[in-house]
Each structure stands twice: as C-alpha cells, then as structure tokens.
Scaffold this motif. Structure first.
Motif, mmCIF file in Angstrom:
data_model
loop_
_atom_site.group_PDB
_atom_site.id
_atom_site.type_symbol
_atom_site.label_atom_id
_atom_site.label_comp_id
_atom_site.label_asym_id
_atom_site.label_seq_id
_atom_site.Cartn_x
_atom_site.Cartn_y
_atom_site.Cartn_z
ATOM 1 N N TYR A 114 0.374 -5.405 6.346
ATOM 2 C CA TYR A 114 1.569 -4.573 6.505
ATOM 3 C C TYR A 114 2.361 -4.966 7.757
ATOM 4 C CZ TYR A 114 4.504 -0.620 7.700
ATOM 5 O OH TYR A 114 5.577 0.151 8.070
ATOM 6 N N VAL A 115 1.681 -5.047 8.915
ATOM 7 C CA VAL A 115 2.421 -5.305 10.156
ATOM 8 C C VAL A 115 2.983 -6.719 10.186
ATOM 9 C CG1 VAL A 115 1.087 -3.621 11.455
ATOM 10 C CG2 VAL A 115 0.364 -6.008 11.478
ATOM 11 N N THR A 116 2.326 -7.645 9.492
ATOM 12 C CA THR A 116 2.821 -9.018 9.448
ATOM 13 C C THR A 116 4.072 -9.129 8.597
ATOM 14 O OG1 THR A 116 0.554 -9.844 9.708
ATOM 15 C CG2 THR A 116 2.196 -11.414 8.937
ATOM 16 N N THR A 117 4.115 -8.378 7.527
ATOM 17 C CA THR A 117 5.271 -8.433 6.616
ATOM 18 C C THR A 117 6.343 -7.408 6.974
ATOM 19 O OG1 THR A 117 4.089 -6.960 5.076
ATOM 20 C CG2 THR A 117 3.911 -9.323 4.690
ATOM 21 N N HIS A 118 6.015 -6.463 7.843
ATOM 22 C CA HIS A 118 6.976 -5.446 8.281
ATOM 23 C C HIS A 118 6.939 -5.369 9.810
ATOM 24 C CE1 HIS A 118 6.268 -4.496 4.093
ATOM 25 N NE2 HIS A 118 7.331 -3.726 4.087
ATOM 26 N N PRO A 119 7.520 -6.337 10.501
ATOM 27 C CA PRO A 119 7.405 -6.421 11.963
ATOM 28 C C PRO A 119 8.090 -5.264 12.687
ATOM 29 C CG PRO A 119 9.002 -8.029 11.134
ATOM 30 C CD PRO A 119 8.338 -7.436 9.940
ATOM 31 N N GLU A 120 7.655 -5.073 13.923
ATOM 32 C CA GLU A 120 8.228 -4.086 14.839
ATOM 33 C C GLU A 120 8.199 -2.666 14.289
ATOM 34 O OE1 GLU A 120 11.766 -5.099 17.035
ATOM 35 O OE2 GLU A 120 11.673 -7.167 16.343
ATOM 36 N N LYS A 121 7.079 -2.310 13.656
ATOM 37 C CA LYS A 121 6.963 -0.970 13.075
ATOM 38 C C LYS A 121 6.032 -0.055 13.881
ATOM 39 C CE LYS A 121 9.537 -1.255 9.332
ATOM 40 N NZ LYS A 121 10.687 -0.353 9.129
ATOM 41 N N LYS B 53 4.865 3.713 2.827
ATOM 42 C CA LYS B 53 4.588 4.871 1.961
ATOM 43 C C LYS B 53 3.407 4.583 1.038
ATOM 44 C CE LYS B 53 8.093 6.927 0.091
ATOM 45 N NZ LYS B 53 9.234 7.233 -0.820
ATOM 46 N N GLU B 54 3.407 3.392 0.427
ATOM 47 C CA GLU B 54 2.312 3.020 -0.473
ATOM 48 C C GLU B 54 1.007 2.806 0.295
ATOM 49 O OE1 GLU B 54 6.050 2.261 -2.608
ATOM 50 O OE2 GLU B 54 5.332 1.722 -0.608
ATOM 51 N N VAL B 55 1.118 2.278 1.519
ATOM 52 C CA VAL B 55 -0.077 2.063 2.334
ATOM 53 C C VAL B 55 -0.709 3.407 2.693
ATOM 54 C CG1 VAL B 55 -0.956 1.146 4.509
ATOM 55 C CG2 VAL B 55 0.827 -0.102 3.269
ATOM 56 N N ILE B 56 0.116 4.360 3.105
ATOM 57 C CA ILE B 56 -0.376 5.704 3.458
ATOM 58 C C ILE B 56 -1.042 6.368 2.264
ATOM 59 C CG2 ILE B 56 0.361 8.034 4.091
ATOM 60 C CD1 ILE B 56 2.545 6.673 5.831
ATOM 61 N N LYS B 57 -0.427 6.224 1.102
ATOM 62 C CA LYS B 57 -0.973 6.831 -0.115
ATOM 63 C C LYS B 57 -2.345 6.254 -0.445
ATOM 64 C CE LYS B 57 0.071 7.590 -5.008
ATOM 65 N NZ LYS B 57 1.041 7.313 -6.113
ATOM 66 N N LEU B 58 -2.487 4.925 -0.329
ATOM 67 C CA LEU B 58 -3.766 4.297 -0.660
ATOM 68 C C LEU B 58 -4.834 4.675 0.355
ATOM 69 C CD1 LEU B 58 -5.320 2.291 -2.460
ATOM 70 C CD2 LEU B 58 -4.651 0.492 -0.887
ATOM 71 N N LEU B 59 -4.513 4.628 1.641
ATOM 72 C CA LEU B 59 -5.497 4.960 2.666
ATOM 73 C C LEU B 59 -5.907 6.424 2.586
ATOM 74 C CD1 LEU B 59 -4.061 3.036 5.764
ATOM 75 C CD2 LEU B 59 -6.069 2.432 4.416
ATOM 76 N N GLY B 60 -4.951 7.293 2.282
ATOM 77 C CA GLY B 60 -5.249 8.718 2.190
ATOM 78 C C GLY B 60 -6.115 9.074 1.004
ATOM 79 N N GLY B 61 -6.035 8.281 -0.056
ATOM 80 C CA GLY B 61 -6.790 8.599 -1.272
ATOM 81 C C GLY B 61 -8.054 7.795 -1.440
ATOM 82 N N ARG B 62 -8.419 6.974 -0.433
ATOM 83 C CA ARG B 62 -9.587 6.090 -0.577
ATOM 84 C C ARG B 62 -10.522 6.285 0.608
ATOM 85 N NH1 ARG B 62 -8.429 1.618 -3.819
ATOM 86 N NH2 ARG B 62 -10.602 1.023 -3.500
ATOM 87 N N SER B 63 -11.241 7.400 0.614
ATOM 88 C CA SER B 63 -12.128 7.708 1.733
ATOM 89 C C SER B 63 -13.301 6.730 1.822
ATOM 90 C CB SER B 63 -12.670 9.135 1.598
ATOM 91 O OG SER B 63 -13.343 9.287 0.360
ATOM 92 N N HIS B 64 -13.674 6.092 0.685
ATOM 93 C CA HIS B 64 -14.820 5.189 0.664
ATOM 94 C C HIS B 64 -14.435 3.744 0.973
ATOM 95 C CE1 HIS B 64 -12.914 4.893 -3.280
ATOM 96 N NE2 HIS B 64 -13.478 3.703 -3.402
ATOM 97 N N MET B 65 -13.180 3.492 1.271
ATOM 98 C CA MET B 65 -12.693 2.141 1.520
ATOM 99 C C MET B 65 -13.358 1.550 2.763
ATOM 100 S SD MET B 65 -8.674 1.092 1.740
ATOM 101 C CE MET B 65 -8.110 -0.568 2.069
ATOM 102 N N LYS B 66 -13.807 0.295 2.673
ATOM 103 C CA LYS B 66 -14.477 -0.360 3.802
ATOM 104 C C LYS B 66 -13.531 -0.511 4.985
ATOM 105 C CE LYS B 66 -17.033 -3.926 3.316
ATOM 106 N NZ LYS B 66 -17.517 -5.291 2.934
ATOM 107 N N GLU B 67 -14.094 -0.364 6.179
ATOM 108 C CA GLU B 67 -13.293 -0.471 7.396
ATOM 109 C C GLU B 67 -12.594 -1.825 7.473
ATOM 110 O OE1 GLU B 67 -14.815 -0.760 11.770
ATOM 111 O OE2 GLU B 67 -14.768 1.359 11.218
ATOM 112 N N GLU B 68 -13.303 -2.878 7.106
ATOM 113 C CA GLU B 68 -12.724 -4.225 7.143
ATOM 114 C C GLU B 68 -11.506 -4.328 6.238
ATOM 115 O OE1 GLU B 68 -13.821 -8.608 5.376
ATOM 116 O OE2 GLU B 68 -15.478 -7.422 6.194
#
Length: 608
Positions: free
Chosen positions: A428-435, A404-419
């Motif tokens: 996220y996927v490392t700390t939340h496996p099989e998602k 939920k927090e990841v979606i919120k940050l990505l959705g509100g940060r259009s200028h965020m670097k691709e890297e």
C-alpha cells in the motif's frame, strides 16, 4: 550454454583437469576450499562431477586436516588475508601437508598477498600452478546469478551505511565478484546504470549517497573490467553485451508482493523446509514408518523445470494429468504381464519393461514429490486466505484499490498472519506514497495489531526511496481530482499460448527494462553509460509479433499485438544487475522473456 554450465566447465576444465593432466593415471588429488569458494563450488558442481575428474575429497581450509604428504592438492580459495595465511601455514615447518599444490584464486590476488606467498620457499618449491581463476559468483540457475552478499541491503542502504566501513567493503566485493561473471562469460559489457533521483525534503539522512550506489558500482566495475581486459588474453577488446545496474529501489514492491507461480510459492511458503534449494520432507513408508527425505529443487529435475514458472493452478492440473498417465501406463503393463497376453507382449517387450523399471520408479518418485509440494502449497494458501490478500495486492499495484479496501480486509481478518499484514501495508505505502503521518501510523498499528518493530519495517522503505511519510502540506488544488487511479507500472498480458490468471497480472519492473534494452529504446537520460560503447549496437530490421492474451477469468480474452526489434536466437546478452537482492519473480522474467523473444537475458544480484 547456461551460467551454471559455464561455471562448471571452468572449474572442471580450467582448474581440475589442468591440475591432474600431468599426474599418473592412477593418482588422485584432493581439493581445499574456503567459505566463499565452497558456495561457488556447490552452486554448480555435484560430488560426482569431481570424482569423475579424480578429486577424491573436498576439505575446508579453515579446519584441521590430515597430512597427505604423497598427494597433490588443488586449492580453490578467495584471495583474502585469512585464506592466504592458512595456505602458507599448510607449507610451514618441516612437514608440509601435501606433496604439490595447484593454487587457484577466485578473484584478483592483491600484491601484498602475492609478496607473502613469494616469501614462503617451501610452498614455492612445491607449487605446480598459481592462477587467478576469476570465478567468484553463485550460479542460481542457467539465467541467474548472485554475488553472495546477503547483508548488502543493510550495509549499503541502512541508516548509518554511508558512514560505516562496511559500505566501502561491500562495494569493493560487489565490483570484484561482478567482474568475475564477465570473465567467465568472456563478455565485455557496455555498462549502464539507473540515474538516482535528487534528494527531496523529508528524505532520510544519506539519501544522496544511496542514490549514487548504482553509479558508483558501475564506475568501479568499468575500471575493474578495463584492468582485467589488459591481463586476460581471451577477453574481448570491444563491448559484446549490455549491462544495466539498478538498485532495489527500482521496484520496491517485487520483494513482498505474493507471487503465484510454482517456484515463487515454494520459496515463499515453504521457506522453513527449504535451505540452499534443498527441500526436506517426510513420507509414510509401506511398513508404517515415517521416513525423512531431502531433494534438490533445481534444473537437474525436468519436472521442476516444466512447473517452476507456471501458475500454481496450472501446475496442479498438469501434475494431476501426469500422475493419471503414470497410473494408467502402470496398470496396462501389469495387466499384460499378469494375464500373459502374448499377442500384445513378447520377450523383447518384457526385457524393455524390466530395463525401464528404475527410470520409471525415479520418474514416479519425482512426480510424487511435486504432487506433495503442490498439495501443500494449495493447502497453505487456502489456510492463510492468500487469494483475497493477493487480489488486493494486485489491485493496489494497478491502481484499482485504496486504503478503504485495505482497512476492510484487515478489519475482517483477525487470523491473518503478522507477516502478511506487513507485506500488504508495504504494498500500500509503496503504491500510495506520502500517506502516513504519526496519527495514521498509530491507526494502522491498532487496526492491524502490529508492533512498533513491524511499523519500523514499513518505515524503512524510505531508505529505498519510497516516500512513506507525508512531506508537508499540499496546495488545495491537489485535491481537485477525486480518487484518481494510481499505478506504478504498465500492465502486461500473458505470453502467447499461456493463460493469464487474475492473481498473476503483476510483472516486475525488470520486464520493462529488458524489453527496452532489446528494442534499443532504454532512455540514456535515465540509464546513462559509464563510457559510450566503442561500437554502436547492431540493429536488425526484424520484428517479432507477440499475441498477448489478457485474462481476468478463463473465458474472457482481450488480444493485443506487441512488436519487439533486434531479437535473434543468438543475440548478444542483455544483463540486469540489482544491488540489494532480487526475487524469484524477477528471475522468472529473464527465463520467460528469453524463451518468448528467442533472446539471451541474464539477471543477477547481490543475493536472492
């Protein structure tokens, strides 16, 4: 003595001094190196070190060189077919390039190559020395080393690595170079390895082979050291230190989580202007021109050593204090000389001031450099919005955030670097496996505006043992508990007397490994020995009580006590080697824990 000093001493004393000792005092020599030994040499020696020992020039064996038939040459080369062939070519024909040759190989010379050398009568007649130096690693600093395998991760963990010849070659090179570390340290390790987990349904092909990488390296190293012990008189007969071999999958978060200490940020955010530890920058001169400069970021710089493991905020404050002090001291000196305050300054004072001017200028130059770097780091982190990203990364690691927090940050940060988007999703996927499933992947791609190649980078974490994809339907019982916090590591506090900043809670897993090694509590089921130590480790009934200060802000303190056994100032070395690359944060752990617990910790890897 640190790793760099040990390696430098071996080059200068065991190789250079032994080669020139019988030459006339006014006679100089030259050195010839290949691609690998160039890296080894440059990681520990400056040109001045060689010149002081009568080495006039260093040349590359792969390039055409001027004949010097009246000079003695020192060859420092790797025992490869290519380097041996070039050595033999130098002494073929009627006009050999050099008068005498002292040949030093960086590791064990194969019998086939030795036979080739024996057949070259011209070389044999001019051969003053032929030795295996067993020095084939790169000293990163006093506590870190690399075996120089930048492609090991791909060649040993990649999709088709287990069926390619590059896997076996990488393993052989890694064994040989890691053995040279212990030959230089004159230490015989009790070798342990991280037991691989059994392959599970849904794991990519080759998972079983990848899970055995640490074990195979450990077994190969043990055999190499056993052979080396029988050939080197100064090598110990019993174990003198402990080595644990792990692979990059032991802590897949560490390589891509944003770190906030000075050194880590330099090599992360300034990677476009730092190459081989050389920082390139430009300054405006008094004449109004722009001047390009280069400086080595290393332990020869006391300011770098003081700052490198400090949080960027703390480093910036310290630099500000130092600069104010220098300005103040300079104003006082100028005032005294300008106004001729004879009561305050005399001839000896003036003489001392004049003599200290070069040192003062050098210190001010270094200080200005680090002020420039810190200013640039703070500016970049602000422009990139790294504080918000960093906080979320740490919350994900310690189980305080979800998608939920990841979606919120990505959705509100259009200028965020691709890297940075990719690094956040990797966390996220490392700390939340099989998602992730195909539907969720498409959602992430659309939300973060990532390419298929970007998503492949995330999916490739599967090759490090991260369960990125869903492994199948789960029982309804698995949804009984709601939003259970997920944490992949325990949270550590700050070292005694140091601040704990909110964005520096993260500690790499190697911290726990080192801690358990020093306590003598590292699980033998999880980290078995290749061969049980011939002598049981000596345990001392001493304890070190460390007061930890856990802070989420600068005004709140939570104090705890941690006891650590078996630590003394001159204790045996504890070494961790990571197959697949190590991070600057893991290198920091070795330094900080060595200082904190008065111990001798060393960390190495195939690359950094």
């Amino acid at each position: 003595m640190g790793l760099r000093e040990i390696a430098r001493e071996r080059i200068l004393k065991d190789m250079v001094e032994s080669s020139v000792k019988d030459l006339p005092e006014n006679e100089w020599t030259i050195m010839v190196v290949d691609e690998m030994t160039t890296k080894v040499l440059s990681s520990v020696c400056a040109v001045s070190n060689l010149v002081e020992n009568r080495v006039s020039i260093v040349e590359n064996i792969q390039k055409k060189r001027q004949p010097l038939p009246n000079m003695t040459v020192i060859y420092f080369i790797s025992p490869t077919n290519g380097s041996v062939s070039r050595l033999l070519n130098d002494f073929s024909g009627k006009n050999p390039l050099y008068k005498k040759a002292c040949v030093f190989f960086s590791s064990q010379l194969p019998k086939t190559e030795l036979e080739r050398i024996k057949q070259n009568t011209t070389l044999l007649s001019r051969l003053a020395a032929l030795k295996e130096l067993n020095l084939e690693f790169l000293a990163v600093d006093s506590r870190g080393f690399a075996t120089g395998g930048p492609h090991t991760l791909k060649n040993m963990f990649g999709e088709n690595s287990n069926t390619s010849g590059s896997y076996e070659r990488e393993m052989d090179v890694c064994v040989r170079r890691l053995a040279s570390v212990f030959a230089s340290l004159k230490e015989l390790p009790a070798v342990r390895f991280k037991m691989g987990k059994p392959p599970q349904e849904g794991d990519p092909m080759g998972a079983s082979e990848r899970s055995l990488i640490s074990q195979r390296l450990a077994v190969g190293l043990h055999a190499e050291l056993t052979q080396m012990r029988s050939k080197i008189d100064s090598f110990p007969n019993t174990e003198t230190c402990e080595l644990v071999i792990v692979d990059r999958g032991v802590d897949p978060v560490a390589p891509f989580i944003h770190e906030w200490t000075y050194e880590c940020m330099c090599f992360d955010l300034l990677d476009d202007v730092i190459e081989n530890n050389i920082f390139k920058y430009s300054i405006d001169t008094n004449k109004g021109n722009e001047e390009e400069r280069e400086v080595i970021l290393g332990e020869q710089d006391p300011i770098w050593v003081e700052l490198r493991h400090k949080h960027i905020a703390e480093a910036s404050l310290l630099l500000n204090e130092k600069m104010n002090y220098f300005k103040s001291a300079n104003r006082i000196a100028q005032h005294k000389t300008k106004h001729g305050d004879q009561d305050d300054i005399d001839t000896s004072d003036l003489k001392q001031m004049v003599e200290s001017l070069p040192q003062y200028r050098e210190q001010l130059k270094r200080l200005s450099l680090h002020v420039h770097i810190a200013t640039k780091l703070n500016m970049l982190s602000k422009q990139m919005g790294l504080h918000e990203i960093g906080k979320l990364e740490q919350d994900l690691v310690y189980g305080n955030a979800t998608s939920k927090e990841v979606i919120k940050l990505l959705g509100g940060r259009s200028h965020m670097k691709e890297e940075d988007k990719v690094r956040l999703l990797m966390t996220y996927v490392t700390t939340h496996p099989e998602k992730l499933d195909n539907s969720r992947r498409m959602q992430w791609m659309k939300l973060a505006k990532l390419t298929a190649e970007d998503m492949n980078m995330i999916n490739n974490l599967e090759y490090l043992g991260v369960a990125v994809s869903k492994r199948g339907a789960k029982s309804a019982l698995s949804f009984a508990s709601k939003k259970k916090k997920r944490s992949i590591r325990k949270e550590h506090g700050a070292v005694e007397g140091e601040e704990q900043w909110q964005l520096s809670r993260f500690q790499p897993i190697v911290y726990d490994i080192f801690e358990d090694m020093m306590k003598g509590e590292l699980s033998q089921d999880e980290y078995p020995y290749v061969s049980p130590p011939s002598v049981a480790p000596i345990r001392k009934n001493t304890q070190i009580n460390v007061e930890l200060s856990v802070r989420k802000n600068r005004s709140t303190n939570v104090k705890n006590n941690v006891s650590l056994s078996d630590v003394s100032v001159q204790s045996k070395p504890f070494i961790v080697f990571i197959v697949g690359g190590m991070t600057r944060s893991e290198l920091r752990v070795a330094h900080k824990m060595s200082s904190q617990f008065s111990s001798n910790l060393i960390i190495g890897s195939t690359s950094i």
